[in-house]
Design a protein around this motif. Structure first.
Motif, short mmCIF file in Angstrom:
data_model
loop_
_atom_site.label_atom_id
_atom_site.label_comp_id
_atom_site.label_asym_id
_atom_site.label_seq_id
_atom_site.Cartn_x
_atom_site.Cartn_y
_atom_site.Cartn_z
N ARG A 5 0.61 -1.26 -0.09
CA ARG A 5 0.20 0.15 -0.03
C ARG A 5 0.76 1.50 -0.01
O ARG A 5 1.83 1.26 0.42
CB ARG A 5 -1.00 0.11 1.11
N ALA A 7 0.48 5.23 1.37
CA ALA A 7 -0.43 5.51 2.48
C ALA A 7 -0.04 7.25 2.62
O ALA A 7 0.37 7.52 3.80
CB ALA A 7 -0.23 4.92 3.71
N PRO A 8 -0.50 7.97 1.67
CA PRO A 8 -0.04 9.37 1.83
C PRO A 8 -1.20 9.92 2.93
O PRO A 8 -2.19 9.72 2.84
CB PRO A 8 -0.23 10.18 0.32
N SER A 9 -0.72 11.01 3.49
CA SER A 9 -1.60 11.85 4.22
C SER A 9 -1.97 13.00 3.48
O SER A 9 -1.19 13.94 2.83
CB SER A 9 -1.04 12.61 5.47
N ARG A 39 -4.16 4.04 0.35
CA ARG A 39 -4.71 4.31 1.52
C ARG A 39 -4.55 5.59 1.78
O ARG A 39 -3.26 6.32 1.84
CB ARG A 39 -3.89 3.48 2.50
N ASP A 41 -4.31 8.51 4.66
CA ASP A 41 -4.19 8.65 5.98
C ASP A 41 -4.59 9.83 6.62
O ASP A 41 -3.96 10.86 6.71
CB ASP A 41 -2.71 8.49 6.41
N TYR A 182 -1.70 7.53 13.37
CA TYR A 182 -1.26 6.59 12.52
C TYR A 182 -0.80 5.46 13.09
O TYR A 182 -0.90 4.41 12.57
CB TYR A 182 -0.36 7.42 11.61
N SER A 186 -2.57 2.31 11.33
CA SER A 186 -1.88 1.75 10.16
C SER A 186 -1.62 0.29 10.43
O SER A 186 -2.13 -0.40 9.48
CB SER A 186 -0.46 2.57 10.20
N ARG A 200 8.38 1.68 2.89
CA ARG A 200 8.42 3.22 2.91
C ARG A 200 9.81 3.95 3.69
O ARG A 200 10.68 3.18 3.54
CB ARG A 200 7.33 3.41 4.52
N HIS A 204 10.69 6.16 9.24
CA HIS A 204 9.86 5.37 10.10
C HIS A 204 10.27 4.34 10.59
O HIS A 204 9.48 3.26 11.22
CB HIS A 204 8.75 4.64 9.10
N1 GLU Z 1 1.01 8.57 6.15
C1 GLU Z 1 2.28 8.07 6.52
C2 GLU Z 1 3.19 8.77 5.95
O1 GLU Z 1 3.05 9.43 4.82
C3 GLU Z 1 2.32 6.56 6.04
C4 GLU Z 1 3.56 5.55 6.50
C5 GLU Z 1 3.42 4.18 6.15
O2 GLU Z 1 3.69 4.06 4.95
O3 GLU Z 1 3.21 3.58 6.60
O4 GLU Z 1 4.52 8.94 6.33
#
Ligand code: GLU
Length: 442
Positions: A5, A7-9, A39, A41, A182, A186, A200, A204
């Protein structure tokens, strides 16, 4: 089957650094024929905007990235409530009451004593009565209780990783205003959607240690993790998300070609030389997550520009025709125009200027030292409007008549026609100008 996935905010536009994450997930998935999920976020309702969601999707499609499924975290709050309750019952999530100011004070105290600013779990020690009393005074928030076991995983990019959670605060999973963060959301999503690989940015890595403990607390298998390095600029500084020039919307507006961006992003930090790929399909074969470098990847904007130039020059006319029509080039001239223009542009947008040149008239100026020469030359031009090689034939004639040659001959003619001493191949440009009914104004 691999399931990934992106997963942008949706609290801003898609940035080139974040796009790299999307590309890696997309490639890793499509290479093996798995499932790729988008996804959103968006649990931060005050900063998430529909405008950003729409733009992120448009930008991904423009790049050539399409997904099999899409969902938003804001639609899954009930599910997070359910899992949170389960974790509370297990004693792995607990209610806290400190205000941000109190927490800040605690952090400063520990730092002054030279200790890591790890949360002291004061709220965990409260009795039910004490909690009841505090609840009536202020809103509570919730933390996940880490255990002290060292967390280990084999990262697909970084190799073996070990993180000691005793140096990490119990993460907040629900804020005092009820917003899910998150960290928990997540993990719940990754479990429910069967995500097998989380790719990612290396920012992270600490979250991963925490999230692995959440997967384990819920007795779920832990996905594979791969943390790619982050992009830096040529001075070695982290790329700022605030640098708007590097968001996709602006790169597109400045005429950068999508496959140039993709080509550069996949080769940065890899052993492959930077080359222009025409299609994602061409990248599947060379793409290998495990060979990515752990070191930060330097983004060179001039490489991006030159790749983009190459990309646009190699486009078939079918892919530029719409743009060519949009700037006013008529259908019967589009082929000739593209044939001339492609050698002279860095981006599609440059064609607008070239089309203006094609529509220019020649304005002779009596004060010009070359006036007589030009007047004579242009009086001869009318015989060549219907020729297929007008520049060659006309300049041969002018040469004979004027006895000029080389620069003396060609430069004033070029300047009078185009307003510049350099530019497109006149053999290709002049026929278009003549078909546009070039006028000579004295
Ligand atoms: N929304 C998070 C970000 O943009 C997602 C991080 C992830 O991929 O788990 O950093």
């Amino acid at each position: 089957m691999i399931i990934t996935r992106f997963a942008p905010s949706p609290t801003g536009f898609l940035h080139i650094g974040n796009l790299r994450t999307a590309i890696f997930n997309f490639l890793a998935t499509r290479k093996e024929g798995g499932e790729f999920i988008l996804r959103l976020d968006d649990t931060d309702q005050s900063r998430s905007k529909k405008e950003f969601i729409d733009q992120i999707k448009e930008d991904l499609n423009w790049i050539g990235i399409f997904w099999d499924k899409e969902f938003s975290q804001s639609n899954r709050i009930k599910r997070y409530d359910f899992i949170k309750k389960e974790l509370v019952e297990m004693g792995r999530v607990y209610e806290c009451f400190e205000t941000p100011t109190e927490l800040d004070l605690k952090r400063k105290k520990l730092l002054n004593m030279g200790r890591p600013p790890v949360y002291d779990r004061a709220s965990l020690k409260l009795s039910e009565n004490e909690k009841e009393k505090l609840r009536s005074e202020k809103p509570s928030y919730w933390r996940f209780k880490l255990n002290n076991e060292v967390v280990e995983w084999k990262d697909s990019i970084l190799g073996n990783q070990t993180i000691n959670p005793s140096s990490v605060s119990d993460p907040v999973i629900v804020k005092a205003d009820g917003q899910y963060l998150y960290t928990l959301a997540s993990v719940v999503d990754d479990i429910d959607y069967g995500v097998t690989d989380i790719i990612r940015g290396s920012d992270h890595v600490t979250n991963t240690a925490v999230q692995i403990q959440i997967f384990e607390a819920l007795s779920k298998s832990v996905p594979k993790f791969g943390h790619h390095s982050l992009l830096i600029d040529l001075d070695g500084k982290a790329l700022s998300k605030r640098d708007g020039s590097l968001n996709l919307k602006n790169l597109k507006n400045s005429g950068i070609e999508p496959m140039a961006i993709v080509s550069l992003l996949v080769s940065l930090g890899s052993a492959n030389v930077i080359e222009l790929y025409k299609d994602f399909k061409d990248i599947f074969e060379i793409f290998d997550l495990s060979s990515l470098s752990k070191a930060p990847a330097k983004l060179n904007i001039s490489s991006l520009k030159s790749l983009s130039q190459k990309a646009v020059q190699e486009l078939p006319i079918s892919e530029v025709e719409d743009y060519i029509f949009s700037i006013g080039v008529p259908k019967d001239l589009s082929r000739n125009f593209w044939d001339m223009a492609k050698e002279n542009i860095s981006t599609k947008n440059d064609m607008e200027e070239l089309w203006k040149i094609c529509k220019r008239d020649v304005q002779l100026d009596k004060t010009d030292p070359d006036y007589e020469f030009l007047q004579k030359a242009f009086s001869l031009l009318k015989d060549f409007y219907k020729e297929s090689e007008p520049w060659k034939l006309w300049t041969e004639k002018v040469k004979k008549v004027s006895k000029r040659k080389g620069k003396e001959l060609y430069l004033p003619l070029r300047y009078a026609l185009t307003g510049s001493n350099s530019g497109p191949d006149m053999n290709k440009l002049l026929p278009i100008m003549l078909l546009n009914n070039l006028q000579i104004i004295e």
